[in-house]
Scaffold this active site. Structure first.
Site, PDB file in Angstrom:
ATOM      1  N   SER A 166      46.124  41.109  31.142  1.00 60.60           N
ATOM      2  CA  SER A 166      45.415  41.590  29.870  1.00 60.60           C
ATOM      3  C   SER A 166      47.073  42.344  29.166  1.00 60.60           C
ATOM      4  CB  SER A 166      44.277  42.724  29.976  1.00 60.60           C
ATOM      5  OG  SER A 166      43.412  42.078  30.265  1.00 60.60           O
ATOM      6  N   HIS A 206      39.268  35.461  32.215  1.00 60.66           N
ATOM      7  CA  HIS A 206      37.668  36.522  32.508  1.00 60.66           C
ATOM      8  C   HIS A 206      36.733  35.714  31.820  1.00 60.66           C
ATOM      9  CE1 HIS A 206      41.001  40.142  31.867  1.00 60.66           C
ATOM     10  NE2 HIS A 206      39.969  40.525  33.134  1.00 60.66           N
ATOM     11  N   LYS A 221      46.337  52.753  35.539  1.00 60.28           N
ATOM     12  CA  LYS A 221      46.921  52.238  34.063  1.00 60.28           C
ATOM     13  C   LYS A 221      46.075  52.948  33.233  1.00 60.28           C
ATOM     14  CE  LYS A 221      45.967  47.107  36.126  1.00 60.28           C
ATOM     15  NZ  LYS A 221      45.361  46.286  35.550  1.00 60.28           N
ATOM     16  N   ARG A 276      44.388  34.227  40.013  1.00 55.77           N
ATOM     17  CA  ARG A 276      45.612  33.366  39.425  1.00 55.77           C
ATOM     18  C   ARG A 276      46.821  32.788  39.893  1.00 55.77           C
ATOM     19  NH1 ARG A 276      46.951  37.631  35.401  1.00 55.77           N
ATOM     20  NH2 ARG A 276      46.754  38.241  37.431  1.00 55.77           N
TER      21      ARG A 276
HETATM   22  N1  COA Z   1      42.333  36.102  33.651  1.00 54.80           N
HETATM   23  C1  COA Z   1      42.825  36.302  32.794  1.00 54.80           C
HETATM   24  N2  COA Z   1      43.581  37.726  33.410  1.00 54.80           N
HETATM   25  C2  COA Z   1      42.998  38.535  34.718  1.00 54.80           C
HETATM   26  C3  COA Z   1      42.248  37.256  35.122  1.00 54.80           C
HETATM   27  C4  COA Z   1      42.005  36.267  35.212  1.00 54.80           C
HETATM   28  N3  COA Z   1      40.989  35.324  35.350  1.00 54.80           N
HETATM   29  N4  COA Z   1      41.945  38.161  36.438  1.00 54.80           N
HETATM   30  C5  COA Z   1      42.896  38.719  36.586  1.00 54.80           C
HETATM   31  N5  COA Z   1      43.485  39.201  35.669  1.00 54.80           N
HETATM   32  C6  COA Z   1      45.166  40.253  35.701  1.00 54.80           C
HETATM   33  C7  COA Z   1      43.436  40.940  34.539  1.00 54.80           C
HETATM   34  O1  COA Z   1      43.704  40.893  32.673  1.00 54.80           O
HETATM   35  C8  COA Z   1      44.802  42.128  34.897  1.00 54.80           C
HETATM   36  O2  COA Z   1      46.282  41.779  34.068  1.00 54.80           O
HETATM   37  P1  COA Z   1      46.773  43.684  33.727  1.00 54.80           P
HETATM   38  O3  COA Z   1      47.842  44.730  35.141  1.00 54.80           O
HETATM   39  O4  COA Z   1      48.303  43.103  33.032  1.00 54.80           O
HETATM   40  O5  COA Z   1      45.385  44.567  33.570  1.00 54.80           O
HETATM   41  C9  COA Z   1      45.393  42.139  36.204  1.00 54.80           C
HETATM   42  O6  COA Z   1      44.575  41.259  36.316  1.00 54.80           O
HETATM   43  C10 COA Z   1      43.744  42.792  37.364  1.00 54.80           C
HETATM   44  O7  COA Z   1      43.273  43.826  36.306  1.00 54.80           O
HETATM   45  P2  COA Z   1      41.737  42.805  36.788  1.00 54.80           P
HETATM   46  O8  COA Z   1      40.599  41.599  38.059  1.00 54.80           O
HETATM   47  O9  COA Z   1      41.057  43.747  35.851  1.00 54.80           O
HETATM   48  O10 COA Z   1      42.322  44.540  37.954  1.00 54.80           O
HETATM   49  P3  COA Z   1      42.142  45.527  38.088  1.00 54.80           P
HETATM   50  O11 COA Z   1      43.283  45.519  39.488  1.00 54.80           O
HETATM   51  O12 COA Z   1      42.370  46.148  36.896  1.00 54.80           O
HETATM   52  O13 COA Z   1      41.449  46.789  38.805  1.00 54.80           O
HETATM   53  C11 COA Z   1      39.231  47.438  40.523  1.00 54.80           C
HETATM   54  C12 COA Z   1      41.135  46.511  40.198  1.00 54.80           C
HETATM   55  C13 COA Z   1      38.720  47.959  39.243  1.00 54.80           C
HETATM   56  C14 COA Z   1      38.674  45.875  40.818  1.00 54.80           C
HETATM   57  C15 COA Z   1      39.911  48.347  41.294  1.00 54.80           C
HETATM   58  O14 COA Z   1      41.079  48.752  40.418  1.00 54.80           O
HETATM   59  C16 COA Z   1      38.376  49.305  41.515  1.00 54.80           C
HETATM   60  O15 COA Z   1      37.907  48.711  42.230  1.00 54.80           O
HETATM   61  N6  COA Z   1      38.428  50.218  41.316  1.00 54.80           N
HETATM   62  C17 COA Z   1      37.077  51.075  41.585  1.00 54.80           C
HETATM   63  C18 COA Z   1      38.274  52.043  42.476  1.00 54.80           C
HETATM   64  C19 COA Z   1      37.952  51.706  44.058  1.00 54.80           C
HETATM   65  O16 COA Z   1      36.653  51.807  44.114  1.00 54.80           O
HETATM   66  N7  COA Z   1      39.004  51.653  44.889  1.00 54.80           N
HETATM   67  C20 COA Z   1      39.149  51.351  45.684  1.00 54.80           C
HETATM   68  C21 COA Z   1      39.473  49.439  45.285  1.00 54.80           C
HETATM   69  S1  COA Z   1      39.756  48.897  46.754  1.00 54.80           S
END
Ligand code: COA
Length: 160
Positions: free
Chosen positions: A128, A17, A41, A90
């Protein structure tokens, strides 16, 4: 002024990140890294803890702010005057879900654009949840997360 939102669950923020934040701040004048509750989650850290860790990590980065939000991402972006959402990619496996989210967000708010930045290959295996699992089982996560996160993980698992 180009303003972008980098949203995520950041539970916790990893070196992958941080790499995306670093890249984003070179592309945009201002970046708001924002912690979102992911309803699909179960979180290890509270939103406040995730924000604290990110604030510590981003303290030295000019043009980067840390925040949190609830509700729809596109509404949050528009309320902050941002028309760009940054997401990290990624591997090909990230693409399908990211494409779906980007298309949904575009459908909801056509003026908000999603921009993808590639995570460096060195960190492309990180997530994560894998970091949480290794830390929970006593493994060494040095270099995979910023030093402040190591401390938070150690504290969390000592008290479990
Ligand atoms: N390096 C390391 N890990 C990474 C990464 C990077 N560059 N990019 C993504 N990841 C990992 C994260 O660690 C996470 O791992 P995990 O699943 O083991 O926890 C996974 O990829 C995805 O996580 P993240 O990028 O935090 O996205 P998310 O899927 O948890 O959340 C949101 C996505 C928050 C953007 C989305 O849920 C959201 O927009 N929520 C608000 C409500 C909304 O508008 N919903 C409609 C969306 S269309």
């Amino acid at each position: 002024m180009a303003l972008a939102i980098y949203p995520g669950s950041f539970d916790p923020v990893t070196s992958g990140h941080v790499d995306v934040i670093e890249r984003a701040r070179h592309v945009f004048d201002r970046v708001i890294v924002s912690v979102a509750p992911n309803i699909r989650k179960e979180a290890l850290f509270t939103t406040e803890e995730r924000v604290e860790m990110l604030r510590e990590v981003c303290r030295e980065f000019s043009g980067v702010e840390v925040d949190s939000f609830s509700g729809l991402l596109v509404n949050y972006a528009v309320a902050n005057g941002a028309n760009v959402i940054v997401r990290g990619l990624r591997a090909v496996s990230d693409f399908e879900l990211e494409l779906q989210m980007a298309q949904m967000n575009r459908c909801l708010a056509p003026d908000v654009h999603t921009v993808f930045l590639m995570t460096t290959t060195e960190h492309s295996f990180l997530s994560s949840s894998i970091v949480r699992e290794v830390a929970r089982l006593g493994g060494d996560v040095r270099g995979m997360v910023p030093p402040v996160v190591e401390k938070y993980l150690a504290r969390k698992f000592q008290t479990e």
